[in-house]
Write an enzyme that holds these catalytic residues in place. Structure first.
Site, PDB file in Angstrom:
ATOM      1  N   LEU A 504       0.843  -1.196   0.000  1.00 22.75           N
ATOM      2  CA  LEU A 504       0.000   0.000   0.000  1.00 22.75           C
ATOM      3  C   LEU A 504       0.874   1.240   0.000  1.00 22.75           C
ATOM      4  CD1 LEU A 504      -2.646  -0.913   2.721  1.00 22.75           C
ATOM      5  CD2 LEU A 504      -3.074  -0.649   0.294  1.00 22.75           C
ATOM      6  N   GLY A 507       6.473   3.806   4.382  1.00 25.37           N
ATOM      7  CA  GLY A 507       6.638   4.930   5.289  1.00 25.37           C
ATOM      8  C   GLY A 507       8.011   4.921   5.897  1.00 25.37           C
ATOM      9  N   PHE A 509       8.997   3.960   8.689  1.00 31.00           N
ATOM     10  CA  PHE A 509       9.379   2.875   9.581  1.00 31.00           C
ATOM     11  C   PHE A 509       9.172   1.493   8.976  1.00 31.00           C
ATOM     12  CE2 PHE A 509       7.892   6.534  11.948  1.00 31.00           C
ATOM     13  CZ  PHE A 509       9.034   6.857  12.654  1.00 31.00           C
ATOM     14  N   GLY A 510       8.795   1.470   7.731  1.00 34.14           N
ATOM     15  CA  GLY A 510       8.640   0.174   7.102  1.00 34.14           C
ATOM     16  C   GLY A 510       7.606   0.200   5.989  1.00 34.14           C
ATOM     17  N   ASP A 623       6.525  13.113  11.693  1.00 36.06           N
ATOM     18  CA  ASP A 623       6.529  12.920  10.236  1.00 36.06           C
ATOM     19  C   ASP A 623       5.132  13.154   9.672  1.00 36.06           C
ATOM     20  OD1 ASP A 623       7.579  12.463   7.749  1.00 36.06           O
ATOM     21  OD2 ASP A 623       7.619  10.282   7.921  1.00 36.06           O
TER      22      ASP A 623
END
Ligand SMILES: *[C@@H]1O[C@H](CO)[C@@H](O)[C@H](O)[C@H]1NC(C)=O
Ligand SMILES: *[C@@H]1O[C@H](CO)[C@@H](O)[C@H](O)[C@H]1NC(C)=O
Ligand SMILES: *[C@@H]1O[C@H](CO)[C@@H](O)[C@H](O)[C@H]1NC(C)=O
Ligand SMILES: *[C@@H]1O[C@H](CO)[C@@H](O)[C@H](O)[C@H]1NC(C)=O
Length: 816
Positions: A504, A507, A509-510, A623
Site C-alpha cells: 500500500l 513509510g 518505519f517500514g 513525520d
C-alpha cells in the site's frame, strides 16, 4: 392626523403597485401575471415569474429562490414551448374551468391541462416552491411538484403515482440556455425493488442504490442533512431524497452534462453552493465490474474484484488481469440446485446491494422466511434485507447476475449469495473458530447412540482445550484495552506472503501491506524495518502504548505480531488512498471540494491536538505529511504512523545507520539545523499541510515562476498583499467559502513561523479554525526565499539533497 397619514400612505402604496411590476400573493380569475410581475410565496422565499435563461432570447415562466439574484430556475412551465421572441408580452392567467395558461398575444402556448374542473380556481405559490392550483374549497387540482423539470426540491418525489398515472422524474435541460428536455434523466426503477437511477436515454449511468443515505454521514451541512426513503403502497411507489431539516433549502439537479448535483442554499453568501455530485469515482460508473464483480476505489491493484476472491473466479482471467472487467466473474463451483442438491448462502457484508431491476420483494417478510423462500427457488441467486429502518422486516430476491455492487466499509449492507453446498462446507472447516464445533457435528452425525457418552467427554475435552489455548494466547492486557496478537502465518497468508502486489505504501518505519484475514476483515500491515535488539516485552509495551491512543482522527491499531526479528503492526484498513493522492496533481482520484478540505484540515488539527495534549501521554508525530493522512469512506482524515517516532525511531543507537527524521518540505528550521524537536515541530508540519490542502500544491517542488518562492513564501506574499484567495486551488472556485479559505491560510502561516515560540499550539489552532478566539497576524514565515535573499541559516547542501527527493521520508541524516 394619524388616520389621515395612514390613508395617504395607503394611496401611495396602491399607486406604486399600479405602475411598477406587481408582486402578487395569489392569482385568481380576475388577476393575471404579466412580464415583470412575480408571484411570491407566503414567507417570500420562492418566487415565480418570467425569465430568459443565460442570455437566451427565449422567454419562460419559472420558479426560483427569491434571494437568488441569478434566478436559477428550479421549475419551468413552458420548457417545451418558448414563444417566438419577437412577438408581444407573455401573460400567465387562469382560464375557466381551472386551467393555468400562458398566453402569448392571444394564443395559448402552455396549459396545465388540469384534469379536474372548477370555477373560480386560484393559483398560489407555496413556501416549499410548489405552484398549486386550488378550487373554491381550497382543494388541490394541480401542482407543479407533479411535473418537475430538472430539479427536485424538498417534498418532490420520483416514482409512480398509480392513481393518477403520473411518472415523477426529472430530465436535464438541453443546455444552460435551453430548458427543453435533454438526454439525462433521474428516475425510479419500478421493475423490482424501487431505487433511483441516473440514465442517458435508456442507458444507466449511475445508480444510487435504495439502501443508504447519499453519503449522508459526513460532517458538512450538505451531507448531514440529506435523507433517503422509499414508499411502497398500492397507490404509489416512490424514492425520495430530501433534506431532513427542511429549513435548509436544498435541491438535487441533473445538469445538461449528465451530473446529478446536490446544492444547498448558503445564507451567508446568498448563493447556491454545490455540495457534491455523482458520478464521481470509477466505482460509481454503472456496472463497471460486471456480473458478480465488486468495486472499490481504494484497492491498489485494480478497482474491481470478484464478489468473493476464492469462491468466484473471473470468467476470463487474461482480460481481467488487464483491467478489462466486462466478462465479470462466475462461481468456481456451479450451482446444482436443479438436480435436487441443496444449496446454501454465503454472507457478504459492507456492500452496496446490487441493481434491483427484475427483483422480487415483500416488505413484511422476516429474514428467515426470506431465506427459506429463496432456497426453495433454484433461480433465486441472492437475498437481502433492503431497508434497515423497518425493524428487521423486508426481503428482496435477485434472479439475475448480481450487478453494480461496491464495497462500503463504513455503511454498506449485507447480502446472502447462493452457493453450491460444497462451497459452504469448506467455509465451515477452514475457519478455525468453528472448526471444533463442525468436527463434533460430523462425529455426531455418524455416531450410534451407544457412544454418545464418549462423545460427550470428547466435546467437553475439546471445549476445555480450546478455552485453555485461548487463555494462553490472547489477549495482551494493557489496562482496560485488549490488544490482539496475530500469528505470523495468519498475516503472511493475509498478505499473500507479503507480496509486492499488496504493498500500500512505504513509510518511514517500514512497508505497509494490504491484507485480508480469513474471516474477511481487511487490514493494513506495517512491517517494521527494525534491526534493533528491542526485546519482546519492550515491543509489546510500546504497542500497547500506541494502541491506547484512540481518536476518530487517528488510524486504529488492531494488534501486532512478533516472530523472530519480525515486528508487525496490524491496523484497520482504510479503503481510500492517502490525502496526497486526492489533492496533488494529475493523479487525483476525486477532486475534494472546499467543505471536504476544510473538514479534513479541522480533523487533522483535532487528531494532532489529541496526540499533543489530550492523550495521557504527549506524543510528537515528527513525520506529519499528506502521505500520512488517510481518508475513510466519508473522507474523514485519520493520521497514521503516530507514536512510532518515539518508539521505533528515536531511541535506536547502534547497528542501524538509518535514522528516520522526517520529510523535506515539512520539517521546521530548528529541526533541520539543530535536530531539536518539540510539539511545535508538528505544528510547523501541520501549517505546511494546510497550505498544501488549500492550494493543491506541494510545498516541496513548488517554485513560483516569477520570484522563485516556495509554497510558504508564495502564500506569505499573496496573504500580505490581500490576495489570499489566489492561492486557492482553482477547482475550489465553485465550492469555496472565502472566509474559511482566508482563515485557513492565516492559520497555516502562523504555524510555519520561523521561531517555534511564534507558532500557536494545537488547541489554539483548533479554536482559530472554528472561528473562535483572536486570529493574530502572521509574520514572515520560515523558508521564505525571496528574490533577494536566501535565509543564511540554511546550508545549500540540504536543499540540493532535498531537490532529488520527493515526498519520501528522509532516512539519511546525521544526528546532532
Ligand atoms: C396540454 O395538452 C396539449 C394538447 O393535448 C399538449 O400539446 C400540451 O403539451 C399539454 N401540456 C402539458 C403541460 O402537458
Ligand atoms: C434546522 O436548521 C435551522 C437553521 O440552520 C436550525 O436553527 C434548526 O435548529 C434545525 N433544526 C433541526 C431539527 O436540526
Ligand atoms: C409477504 O409476506 C407475508 C409474511 O410472510 C405474507 O403473509 C404475505 O402473503 C406475503 N405477500 C406476498 C404478496 O407474497
Ligand atoms: C422462482 O422465482 C421466479 C421469479 O419470481 C418465478 O417466476 C418462479 O415461478 C419461481 N419458482 C418457484 C418454483 O417458485
Amino acid at each position: 392626523m394619524e388616520g389621515a397619514s395612514i390613508f395617504l400612505f395607503s394611496l401611495l402604496v396602491i399607486f406604486i403597485i399600479k405602475i411598477s411590476p406587481a408582486e402578487l400573493d395569489i392569482i385568481s380569475n380576475s388577476q393575471f401575471l404579466k412580464e415583470g410581475d412575480t408571484l411570491v410565496s407566503e414567507t417570500r422565499n420562492f418566487e415565480l415569474g418570467f425569465f430568459r435563461p443565460d442570455n437566451s432570447e427565449n422567454r419562460y415562466v419559472g420558479i426560483w429562490y427569491k434571494q437568488d439574484t441569478a434566478r436559477t430556475a428550479l421549475w419551468v412551465a413552458n420548457r417545451n414551448q418558448p414563444p417566438p421572441s419577437t412577438v408581444s408580452p407573455l401573460v400567465l392567467k387562469i382560464v375557466d374551468p381551472g386551467n393555468l395558461v400562458i398566453f402569448n398575444n392571444m394564443s395559448m402556448i402552455w396549459s396545465s391541462n388540469t384534469t379536474t374542473t372548477s370555477p373560480n380556481a386560484t393559483a398560489k405559490l407555496l413556501d416549499t416552491g410548489n405552484l398549486v392550483l386550488m378550487d373554491q374549497q381550497e382543494k388541490m387540482m394541480w401542482q407543479s411538484f407533479d411535473y418537475p423539470t430538472d430539479t427536485i426540491l424538498h417534498g418532490m418525489k420520483i416514482g409512480i403515482d398509480y392513481l393518477r398515472g403520473i411518472n415523477w422524474h426529472i430530465t436535464s435541460w438541453r443546455s444552460s440556455q435551453d430548458p427543453s428536455p435533454g438526454v439525462f434523466t433521474w428516475d425510479a426503477e419500478t421493475n423490482g425493488y424501487p431505487e433511483s437511477k441516473l440514465k442517458q436515454g435508456s442507458m444507466v449511468n449511475y445508480r444510487s442504490g435504495p439502501w443508504r443515505n447519499l453519503r449522508g454521514t459526513g460532517d458538512s451541512i450538505f451531507e448531514k442533512n440529506l435523507r433517503y426513503s422509499v414508499i411502497i403502497t398500492e397507490k404509489e411507489v416512490s424514492v425520495n431524497n430530501y433534506a431532513e431539516n427542511s429549513s435548509h433549502v436544498a435541491r438535487l439537479t441533473v445538469n445538461s452534462s449528465g451530473e446529478l448535483q446536490y446544492w444547498a442554499w448558503a445564507e451567508d453568501v446568498n448563493k447556491w453552493k454545490l455540495g457534491f455530485k455523482y458520478p464521481t469515482d470509477i466505482c460509481e460508473t454503472y456496472n463497471i465490474c460486471s456480473a458478480y464483480g465488486i468495486c472499490n476505489v481504494g484497492w491498489t491493484q485494480q478497482s474491481c474484484a470478484c464478489l468473493d476472491n476464492q469462491k468466484f473466479v473471473p470468467r476470463n482471467q487474461k482480460d481481467w488481469d488487464t483491467a478489462n472487467w466486462s466478462g465479470g466473474c462466475v462461481r468456481r463451483t456451479p450451482l446444482d440446485c436443479k438436480n435436487g442438491s441443496s444449496d446454501g448462502f454465503i454472507k457478504k457484508s459492507n456492500i452496496l446491494l446490487p441493481d434491483t431491476e427484475g427483483t422480487w420483494f415483500n416488505m413484511s417478510m422476516t429474514m428467515e422466511e426470506c431465506e427459506a423462500k429463496c432456497l426453495k427457488n433454484c433461480t433465486c441467486m441472492a437475498y437481502a434485507l433492503p431497508d434497515a429502518s423497518l425493524g428487521g422486516k423486508g426481503c428482496v430476491h435477485w434472479f439475475n447476475d448480481l450487478k453494480d455492487t461496491r464495497e462500503y466499509p463504513s455503511n454498506g449492507m449485507d447480502i446472502f449469495v447462493r452457493m453450491a453446498s460444497s462451497e459452504l462446507e469448506k467455509v465451515a472447516l477452514s475457519t478455525s473458530k468453528e472448526k471444533d464445533g463442525a468436527n463434533i457435528k460430523l462425529i455426531l452425525s455418524v455416531a450410534v447412540p451407544g457412544v454418545l457418552l464418549l462423545i460427550g467427554f470428547i466435546s467437553i475435552w475439546l471445549w476445555y482445550a480450546r478455552k485453555k489455548k485461548k487463555n494462553n494466547e490472547q489477549p495482551m492486557e494493557g489496562g482496560n484495552e485488549e490488544l490482539q496478537l496475530f500469528s505470523f502465518t495468519a498475516i503472511a497468508t493475509a498478505t499473500a506472503n507479503f507480496s509486492t502486489n499488496n504493498i500500500l505504501g512505504e513509510g518511514g518505519f517500514g512497508v505497509v501491506y494490504k491484507g485480508v484475514l480469513e474471516d474477511g476483515l481487511e487490514i493494513a500491515v506495517k512491517r517494521l524495518c527494525t534491526t534493533s535488539n528491542q526485546g519482546v516485552d519492550e515491543f509489546k509495551n510500546e504497542v500497547i502504548f500506541i494502541s491506547r491512543l484512540q481518536h476518530r482522527n487517528l488510524v486504529k491499531l488492531l494488534g501486532c505480531c512478533l516472530k523472530g526479528d519480525e515486528r508487525l503492526l496490524i491496523y484497520e484498513y482504510l479503503p481510500n488512498k492517502s490525502l496526497d493522492s486526492f489533492i496533488f496533481g494529475d493523479n487525483q482520484i476525486v477532486n475534494l471540494d472546499w467543505p471536504m478540505r476544510f473538514n479534513i484540515i479541522k480533523g487533522i488539527a483535532r487528531g494532532l491536538l489529541y496526540l499533543h495534549q489530550d492523550s495521557r501521554l504527549r506524543i510528537i508525530h515528527r513525520d506529519l505529511k499528506a502521505g500520512n493522512i488517510l481518508l475513510d469512506h466519508d473522507m474523514n482524515p485519520k493520521i497514521s504512523d503516530f507514536g512510532l517516532a518515539r518508539s521505533f525511531g528515536g531511541n535506536e543507537t547502534q547497528g542501524n545507520t538509518q535514522r528516520v527524521v522526517g520529510t523535506y518540505g515539512y520539517m521546521p528550521p530548528e529541526y533541520v539545523i539543530h535536530g531539536t524537536f518539540s510539539i511545535k515541530s508538528d505544528v510547523f508540519s501541520f501549517g505546511v499541510l494546510v497550505l498544501e490542502i488549500v492550494s493543491g500544491k506541494k510545498n516541496r517542488g513548488f517554485n513560483h515562476p516569477k520570484h522563485g518562492n516556495n509554497l510558504t513564501g508564495h502564500s506569505w506574499s499573496v496573504y500580505n498583499e490581500g490576495r489570499t484567495i489566489e492561492l486557492m486551488d482553482p477547482s475550489l472556485a465553485e465550492s469555496c467559502h472565502p472566509d474559511e479559505v482566508i482563515r485557513s491560510v492565516a492559520v497555516g502561516l502562523l504555524c510555519v513561523q520561523k521561531n517555534a515560540e511564534d507558532r500557536p499550539n494545537m488547541s489554539s489552532v483548533v479554536r482559530m479554525l472554528d472561528g473562535e478566539g483572536a486570529l493574530p497576524t502572521p509574520k514572515q514565515p520560515a523558508f521564505f526565499i525571496g528574490t533577494d535573499l536566501l535565509d543564511a541559516d540554511f546550508s545549500s547542501t540540504d536543499s540540493n539533497q532535498a531537490g532529488s527527493i520527493n515526498g519520501l521520508s528522509i532516512t539519511h541524516l546525521d544526528a546532532r
